[in-house]
Design a protein around this motif. Structure first.
Motif: not given
Length: 182
Positions: A86-101
């Motif tokens: 679950x932590x890796x899944x959420x970390x991936x979502x945070x990284x996706x948001x930063x990549x889009x920004x």
């Protein structure tokens, strides 16, 4: 397919199709080869229903549990693997948001490839690429953890199943609020 009588009681079955489960709880497909069946010799027994027990083999032959203490530790390990998933899944979502920004507002080949004059820092394209590599690594870790937890649950041991569910619940509960801060 031919129909053959079954036991002389008037019931018929289609040749080649066998009952799904025997009375002892194990699947017993017909033996195609001559000689002792691996099922009868004890080499291959697989349960297809959940059971409570303190003995189980998880993922690898060396992870063989035979005591209640070993089962408790194994449940804890599976719980922690689920929390980590679950932590890796959420970390991936945070990284996706930063990549889009990190992407430019208007995407064009020139804005991604050519740095602006006097700009010595990383370009938006190279920053986006680093985020993409990070996401890929997170994805690989997430897939490996997911399959490990899934295969552990497929031991059909109820304690292991409950450990995976509790770990997933705990992981989501703890890590999800951090998603808004990323």
């Amino acid at each position: 397919m031919q129909e053959t009588p079954l036991g002389g009681r008037g019931k018929r079955r289609v040749a080649g199709l066998w009952p799904l489960q025997a009375a002892d709880g194990f699947h017993h497909p017909p033996s195609v080869s001559r000689g002792p069946s691996p099922l009868k010799s004890g080499l291959m027994k697989s349960r297809m229903s959940f059971y409570f027990s303190d003995t189980v083999v998880l993922l690898f032959d060396f992870w063989s549990v035979h005591t209640p203490t070993g089962m408790a530790l194994s449940v804890l390990v599976i719980l922690l693997l689920s929390v980590l998933y679950e932590a890796v899944k959420m970390g991936k979502a945070v990284l996706l948001r930063r990549a889009l920004l990190a992407l430019p507002r208007s995407i064009s080949q020139e804005s991604l490839l050519e740095p602006k004059e006097g700009d010595t820092g990383p370009t938006q394209g190279s920053r986006w690429f680093r985020y993409h590599v990070g996401q890929t690594l997170f994805h690989v870790v997430q897939v490996v953890l997911g399959y490990m937890v899934m295969l552990a649950v497929m031991s059909y041991n109820t304690w292991i199943f409950l450990g995976a569910i509790a770990g997933s619940t705990l992981g989501y509960f703890v890590v999800y609020p951090l998603l808004g801060r990323g």
